[in-house]
Design an enzyme around this catalytic site. Structure first.
Site, PDB file in Angstrom:
ATOM      1  N   CYS A  39      31.125 102.869  38.715  1.00  0.00           N
ATOM      2  CA  CYS A  39      29.619 102.550  39.351  1.00  0.00           C
ATOM      3  C   CYS A  39      29.428 101.140  39.749  1.00  0.00           C
ATOM      4  O   CYS A  39      29.878 100.277  38.905  1.00  0.00           O
ATOM      5  CB  CYS A  39      28.567 103.295  38.614  1.00  0.00           C
ATOM      6  N   PHE A  87      43.980 107.328  53.306  1.00  0.00           N
ATOM      7  CA  PHE A  87      44.809 108.423  53.146  1.00  0.00           C
ATOM      8  C   PHE A  87      46.270 107.771  53.267  1.00  0.00           C
ATOM      9  O   PHE A  87      47.136 108.345  53.809  1.00  0.00           O
ATOM     10  CB  PHE A  87      44.537 109.415  54.219  1.00  0.00           C
ATOM     11  N   SER A  88      46.506 106.734  52.439  1.00  0.00           N
ATOM     12  CA  SER A  88      47.811 105.996  52.490  1.00  0.00           C
ATOM     13  C   SER A  88      48.783 107.092  51.769  1.00  0.00           C
ATOM     14  O   SER A  88      48.684 106.988  50.495  1.00  0.00           O
ATOM     15  CB  SER A  88      47.586 104.659  51.956  1.00  0.00           C
ATOM     16  N   LYS A  89      49.775 107.632  52.409  1.00  0.00           N
ATOM     17  CA  LYS A  89      50.565 108.537  51.749  1.00  0.00           C
ATOM     18  C   LYS A  89      51.901 108.288  52.332  1.00  0.00           C
ATOM     19  O   LYS A  89      52.222 107.583  53.256  1.00  0.00           O
ATOM     20  CB  LYS A  89      50.269 109.878  52.093  1.00  0.00           C
ATOM     21  N   PRO A  90      53.090 108.870  51.767  1.00  0.00           N
ATOM     22  CA  PRO A  90      54.331 108.704  52.142  1.00  0.00           C
ATOM     23  C   PRO A  90      54.198 109.188  53.741  1.00  0.00           C
ATOM     24  O   PRO A  90      54.041 110.408  54.022  1.00  0.00           O
ATOM     25  CB  PRO A  90      55.316 109.518  51.428  1.00  0.00           C
ATOM     26  N   GLY A  91      54.768 108.433  54.674  1.00  0.00           N
ATOM     27  CA  GLY A  91      55.058 108.857  56.181  1.00  0.00           C
ATOM     28  C   GLY A  91      53.551 108.894  56.866  1.00  0.00           C
ATOM     29  O   GLY A  91      53.756 109.314  57.990  1.00  0.00           O
ATOM     30  N   ARG A  92      52.538 108.360  56.309  1.00  0.00           N
ATOM     31  CA  ARG A  92      51.228 108.558  57.031  1.00  0.00           C
ATOM     32  C   ARG A  92      50.192 107.914  56.487  1.00  0.00           C
ATOM     33  O   ARG A  92      50.203 107.220  55.485  1.00  0.00           O
ATOM     34  CB  ARG A  92      50.784 110.014  57.054  1.00  0.00           C
TER      35      ARG A  92
END
Length: 274
Positions: A121, A258-263
């Protein structure tokens, strides 16, 4: 522990921010097993003898937390304005006693707030709505990050979560070079606290070029804290809130969710990304 309806704590052993407990699961009530819990304690930041804030946090790297909080909240502009720091264990929690320069302490008293923080918080207890936002200086455009290097950085994030790997109960924040190397990171039960610890480490190490990667969502406080410390690029594993995007747009911070592998989802100022 997952999916348990009954548990009983027996012997407790502290292990660098985690502790072991004996418990019973719903499908195995006749045999206890050992599991690990992340520690969460009240941490008071006390400036020149006056308590300013109490946050629930993991009880490690607290000097870095205090330094990062002081910078990201605008209490100081430089670590040189903090003359000393002591960690004091009390009956009900931990105090970080911070000695500020006279000029900075006078400024703190002029806008002092009292709040009792909860995990994650950032605005609990502010006295009025106008206290929530801080004016931010627009960031320069001096950094460029190649998104091809993001996957390697994401893969290294868990290495900075030893307690999280044991308990599944912490957030992490890591500092990335512009080539994607993770120079260091910190974890905490609170995502804001993890970020403050990292910002304190960054100031202490003198890391300038690079980006922040956090394991959580990007709320507006995460954007604001990063911008207050001059960070130009913020990657979040989860989503960004609408206010986070507004603040990032206004202060010229490149915000990626949405930092993910490949995107990845780029919300603001894509000109810093390749």
């Amino acid at each position: 522990m997952k999916n348990n309806s009954s548990s009983q704590v027996k012997n407790v052993t502290s292990i660098t921010g985690a502790r072991s407990v004996s418990l019973w699961q719903r499908d195995a009530l006749t045999h206890a097993r050992e599991d690990m819990l992340a520690e969460e304690v009240p941490v008071a930041l006390v400036y020149n003898g006056i308590s300013h804030v109490v946050m629930m946090a993991s009880p490690k790297d607290l000097e870095l937390f205090a330094l990062g909080f002081s910078l990201s909240e605008g209490i100081v502009e430089s670590s040189h304005e903090i003359y000393g720091m002591d960690i004091v264990q009390g009956c009900n929690g931990i105090e970080v006693q911070i000695e500020l320069s006279s000029r900075r302490f006078m400024g703190l008293k002029a806008r002092r707030r009292q709040l009792a923080g909860r995990t994650g918080c950032g605005v609990c207890g502010v006295e009025q709505l106008d206290d929530i936002g801080k004016p931010l200086t627009a960031l320069p455009f001096t950094q460029t990050f190649d998104l091809a290097n993001l996957d390697e950085a994401l893969a290294s994030l868990k290495t900075f979560q030893p307690v999280g790997q044991l308990t599944g109960c912490t957030h992490a924040a890591a500092w990335l070079t512009l080539s994607g190397e993770a120079l260091g990171g910190h974890e905490d039960v609170g995502r804001h606290v993890a970020l403050d610890k990292l910002l304190g480490r960054r100031a202490r190490e003198g890391w300038n070029s690079g980006a922040v990667l956090v394991s959580s969502r990007a709320s507006y406080e995460m954007v604001q804290k990063s911008a207050m410390c001059g960070v130009e690029i913020l990657f979040a594993v989860s989503a960004a809130t609408s206010l986070a995007v507004e603040v990032a747009e206004r202060c010229n911070l490149t915000l990626v969710g949405f930092s993910k592998p490949g995107r990845a989802t780029v919300y603001t100022h894509p000109q810093r990304l390749r």
